[in-house]
Design a protein around this motif. Structure first.
Motif, PDB file in Angstrom:
ATOM      1  N   TRP A  60       0.856  -1.188   0.000  1.00  0.00           N
ATOM      2  CA  TRP A  60       0.000   0.000   0.000  1.00  0.00           C
ATOM      3  C   TRP A  60       0.894   1.239   0.000  1.00  0.00           C
ATOM      4  N   THR A  61       0.640   2.140  -0.919  1.00  0.00           N
ATOM      5  CA  THR A  61       1.413   3.385  -0.980  1.00  0.00           C
ATOM      6  C   THR A  61       0.470   4.582  -1.023  1.00  0.00           C
ATOM      7  N   GLU A  62       0.864   5.657  -0.390  1.00  0.00           N
ATOM      8  CA  GLU A  62       0.053   6.867  -0.411  1.00  0.00           C
ATOM      9  C   GLU A  62       0.155   7.523  -1.780  1.00  0.00           C
ATOM     10  N   ALA A  63      -0.980   7.813  -2.375  1.00  0.00           N
ATOM     11  CA  ALA A  63      -0.997   8.345  -3.742  1.00  0.00           C
ATOM     12  C   ALA A  63      -0.342   9.720  -3.831  1.00  0.00           C
ATOM     13  N   GLU A  64      -0.503  10.545  -2.805  1.00  0.00           N
ATOM     14  CA  GLU A  64       0.018  11.907  -2.854  1.00  0.00           C
ATOM     15  C   GLU A  64       1.542  11.936  -2.811  1.00  0.00           C
ATOM     16  N   THR A  65       2.131  11.070  -1.987  1.00  0.00           N
ATOM     17  CA  THR A  65       3.572  11.148  -1.726  1.00  0.00           C
ATOM     18  C   THR A  65       4.363   9.957  -2.247  1.00  0.00           C
ATOM     19  N   GLY A  66       3.691   8.845  -2.541  1.00  0.00           N
ATOM     20  CA  GLY A  66       4.395   7.631  -2.937  1.00  0.00           C
ATOM     21  C   GLY A  66       4.974   6.874  -1.764  1.00  0.00           C
ATOM     22  N   GLN A  67       4.705   7.340  -0.548  1.00  0.00           N
ATOM     23  CA  GLN A  67       5.242   6.690   0.651  1.00  0.00           C
ATOM     24  C   GLN A  67       4.606   5.324   0.858  1.00  0.00           C
ATOM     25  N   VAL A  68       5.450   4.322   1.179  1.00  0.00           N
ATOM     26  CA  VAL A  68       4.954   2.976   1.460  1.00  0.00           C
ATOM     27  C   VAL A  68       4.305   2.963   2.839  1.00  0.00           C
ATOM     28  N   LEU A  69       3.048   2.543   2.888  1.00  0.00           N
ATOM     29  CA  LEU A  69       2.298   2.531   4.138  1.00  0.00           C
ATOM     30  C   LEU A  69       2.255   1.157   4.792  1.00  0.00           C
ATOM     31  N   LEU A  70       2.193   0.105   3.957  1.00  0.00           N
ATOM     32  CA  LEU A  70       2.015  -1.236   4.506  1.00  0.00           C
ATOM     33  C   LEU A  70       2.494  -2.258   3.489  1.00  0.00           C
ATOM     34  N   VAL A  71       3.142  -3.310   3.973  1.00  0.00           N
ATOM     35  CA  VAL A  71       3.598  -4.406   3.114  1.00  0.00           C
ATOM     36  C   VAL A  71       3.019  -5.705   3.648  1.00  0.00           C
ATOM     37  N   ASN A  72       2.219  -6.392   2.834  1.00  0.00           N
ATOM     38  CA  ASN A  72       1.684  -7.712   3.194  1.00  0.00           C
ATOM     39  C   ASN A  72       2.473  -8.783   2.465  1.00  0.00           C
ATOM     40  N   ASP A  73       2.968  -9.758   3.200  1.00  0.00           N
ATOM     41  CA  ASP A  73       3.753 -10.855   2.628  1.00  0.00           C
ATOM     42  C   ASP A  73       2.928 -12.135   2.681  1.00  0.00           C
ATOM     43  N   GLY A  74       2.782 -12.808   1.537  1.00  0.00           N
ATOM     44  CA  GLY A  74       1.992 -14.035   1.483  1.00  0.00           C
ATOM     45  C   GLY A  74       2.498 -15.133   2.394  1.00  0.00           C
ATOM     46  N   ARG A  75       3.766 -15.047   2.811  1.00  0.00           N
ATOM     47  CA  ARG A  75       4.311 -16.065   3.713  1.00  0.00           C
ATOM     48  C   ARG A  75       3.850 -15.869   5.148  1.00  0.00           C
ATOM     49  N   ASP A  76       3.244 -14.723   5.438  1.00  0.00           N
ATOM     50  CA  ASP A  76       2.809 -14.421   6.807  1.00  0.00           C
ATOM     51  C   ASP A  76       1.333 -14.718   7.042  1.00  0.00           C
ATOM     52  N   LEU A  77       0.650 -15.314   6.073  1.00  0.00           N
ATOM     53  CA  LEU A  77      -0.772 -15.601   6.224  1.00  0.00           C
ATOM     54  C   LEU A  77      -1.003 -16.663   7.291  1.00  0.00           C
ATOM     55  N   ASN A  78      -2.166 -16.566   7.969  1.00  0.00           N
ATOM     56  CA  ASN A  78      -2.523 -17.645   8.885  1.00  0.00           C
ATOM     57  C   ASN A  78      -3.058 -18.827   8.078  1.00  0.00           C
ATOM     58  N   LEU A  79      -3.339 -19.935   8.756  1.00  0.00           N
ATOM     59  CA  LEU A  79      -3.731 -21.160   8.050  1.00  0.00           C
ATOM     60  C   LEU A  79      -4.988 -20.960   7.222  1.00  0.00           C
ATOM     61  N   HIS A  80      -5.983 -20.295   7.788  1.00  0.00           N
ATOM     62  CA  HIS A  80      -7.235 -20.071   7.062  1.00  0.00           C
ATOM     63  C   HIS A  80      -6.987 -19.254   5.798  1.00  0.00           C
ATOM     64  N   GLN A  81      -6.247 -18.158   5.932  1.00  0.00           N
ATOM     65  CA  GLN A  81      -5.956 -17.326   4.768  1.00  0.00           C
ATOM     66  C   GLN A  81      -5.119 -18.086   3.744  1.00  0.00           C
ATOM     67  N   ARG A  82      -4.198 -18.914   4.239  1.00  0.00           N
ATOM     68  CA  ARG A  82      -3.319 -19.659   3.329  1.00  0.00           C
ATOM     69  C   ARG A  82      -4.125 -20.625   2.465  1.00  0.00           C
ATOM     70  N   ILE A  83      -5.056 -21.337   3.084  1.00  0.00           N
ATOM     71  CA  ILE A  83      -5.897 -22.272   2.327  1.00  0.00           C
ATOM     72  C   ILE A  83      -6.785 -21.508   1.353  1.00  0.00           C
ATOM     73  N   SER A  84      -7.336 -20.386   1.809  1.00  0.00           N
ATOM     74  CA  SER A  84      -8.224 -19.586   0.969  1.00  0.00           C
ATOM     75  C   SER A  84      -7.498 -19.075  -0.273  1.00  0.00           C
ATOM     76  N   GLU A  85      -6.262 -18.618  -0.102  1.00  0.00           N
ATOM     77  CA  GLU A  85      -5.505 -18.096  -1.232  1.00  0.00           C
ATOM     78  C   GLU A  85      -5.054 -19.192  -2.182  1.00  0.00           C
ATOM     79  N   ALA A  86      -4.909 -20.419  -1.670  1.00  0.00           N
ATOM     80  CA  ALA A  86      -4.459 -21.533  -2.523  1.00  0.00           C
ATOM     81  C   ALA A  86      -5.610 -22.170  -3.295  1.00  0.00           C
ATOM     82  N   ALA A  87      -6.854 -21.944  -2.858  1.00  0.00           N
ATOM     83  CA  ALA A  87      -7.996 -22.647  -3.449  1.00  0.00           C
ATOM     84  C   ALA A  87      -8.148 -22.360  -4.936  1.00  0.00           C
ATOM     85  N   ASP A  88      -8.131 -21.091  -5.326  1.00  0.00           N
ATOM     86  CA  ASP A  88      -8.308 -20.738  -6.742  1.00  0.00           C
ATOM     87  C   ASP A  88      -7.184 -21.263  -7.637  1.00  0.00           C
TER      88      ASP A  88
END
Length: 413
Positions: A301-329
């Motif tokens: 996530w980056t702020e549109a006005e400044t380009g500053q990085v606000l948040l980084v989500n890493d797929g390796r940090d998902l919990n078990l439920h999220q991991r299964i959900s992302e692998a289903a498709d």
């Protein structure tokens, strides 16, 4: 099994085993026959959906590019400028990277009246290549396969409930097909239609065992998510809506991509969501080291006005439920390995559809032979239709509803 008297002499062959085998066969036949119209339809649309992007590529010349003119990286800033220019008074919802080297980049636009459309641009130069209607083969096939064009809370449970029928068919097949493990290399005999269909049914079923199990598990997971266990949302960042025009936002995208690359140099960008009325942040999706996840699992996530990085989500940090959900498709549609795995899924999807259709044909031919009726398409269809009983009507009605609801996709865009 033979019963013995006190002296060890046979009293005759016991019948329970024969009755049990007959019961297993009837259950297997019931699961494959009664809802065969709906099941075959869902299997076929799902099979076509695995290659829906490629179907659109064939139907829409604007989606095609010469792979020799495409570099390793998408020129996101150039694509964004083209999309913003075409959006005019509307807005850019997102940018999509090429599915394969011979695909154009795509942008989803929203017109002032709310209508949606695609704009296609060359991935390297951003050159405008054409537009496309929001309704596409990909949209129709996915919606038909997933929920029969019905509202998702209604359609998804109906479609995913067929996973139970597949599970019953899978389990009973091991009992019905004696010594099944010996049949992987048995050829299809072409003596007559009944024999050929029976051999195909067994051979396709054996080689598709892994695929059937995968469809059952992912189908049941989709049902569970829709009805009881929705995946928890990923962390997100919200900032005040960005100022400026759509074109001004597009001009800032170059700095945004550079900042995201600095935050995660290994991220392979696949999609960029533009700021909305609620949040002035760009959201960049892609693939990194996490395997079998959708691109949204890796987000910056980056702020549109400044380009500053606000948040980084890493797929390796998902919990078990999220991991299964992302692998289903990726597992359900075979997208995890690109075109090669999609083609494999397409072939086995055809085999699974053929299993459903051939099972009905085998039932009809067997009954016609028992009744000593002449073979033919008309009599076979009549026998199959009669064998489905009252269950045929719900199946037909659901398929018809799916087709009748296709215009609702046009209304959405």
């Amino acid at each position: 099994m033979v019963a013995l008297d006190a002296e060890g002499k046979g009293l005759g062959r016991a019948k329970p085993r024969k009755k049990a085998a007959r019961l297993w066969w009837e259950v297997h036949q019931w699961a494959g026959l009664k809802f065969s119209i709906l099941l075959s339809f869902i299997l076929l649309t799902g099979t076509l959906a695995t290659l829906s992007h490629e179907i659109d590529w064939l139907l829409r010349p604007a989606m095609r590019v010469d792979p020799a003119t495409v570099g390793a990286e998408v020129n996101w800033a150039a694509v964004a400028r083209t999309a913003a220019t075409e959006a005019g008074a509307g807005r850019v919802i997102s940018l999509e990277g090429p599915v394969d080297p011979w695909f154009a980049a795509a942008a989803i636009l929203e017109a002032p009246d709310g209508g949606l459309s695609f704009v296609y641009a060359h991935p390297a130069t951003g050159e405008f290549q054409g537009t496309g209607h929001w309704v596409s083969a990909q949209r129709i096939l996915r919606n038909m396969h997933r929920h029969l064009m019905m509202p998702i809370p209604i359609g998804v449970p109906i479609v995913t409930s067929l996973s139970f029928l597949l599970a019953v068919s899978l389990v009973t097949s091991f009992v019905v097909y004696k010594k099944w493990w010996r049949g992987f290399l048995r050829p299809i005999r072409l003596n007559d239609l009944r024999t050929a269909l029976g051999d195909f049914h067994r051979l396709a079923g054996l080689w598709s065992l892994w695929f059937v199990l995968l469809m059952i598990l992912t189908g049941l997971w989709y049902m569970a998510e829709e009805m009881a266990f929705p995946a928890p949302p990923a962390p997100s960042a919200k900032v005040e809506p960005a100022s400026g025009s759509v074109l001004a936002l597009a001009e800032r995208l170059g700095d945004t991509v550079a900042a995201a690359k600095a935050a995660n140099p290994d991220l392979r960008l696949e999609r960029i969501l533009f700021p909305t009325e609620k949040s002035g942040a760009f959201v960049l999706h892609g693939q990194d080291d996490a395997i079998l996840v959708r691109s949204r699992a890796n987000a910056i996530w980056t702020e549109a006005e400044t380009g500053q990085v606000l948040l980084v989500n890493d797929g390796r940090d998902l919990n078990l439920h999220q991991r299964i959900s992302e692998a289903a498709d990726p597992l359900h549609f075979g997208t995890w390995g690109g075109l090669a795995t999609k083609l494999i899924w397409f072939v086995f999807g055809l085999a699974l559809t053929g299993l459903s259709v051939s099972g009905v044909a085998i039932y009809a031919l067997r009954l016609m032979r028992a009744e000593r009726r002449a073979a033919g398409w008309g009599p076979a269809l009549a026998v199959s239709w009669r064998g489905m009983g009252v269950w045929r009507w719900p199946a037909v009605i659901l398929v018809v509803i799916g087709f009748l609801l296709i215009p609702t996709v046009f209304l959405q865009g």
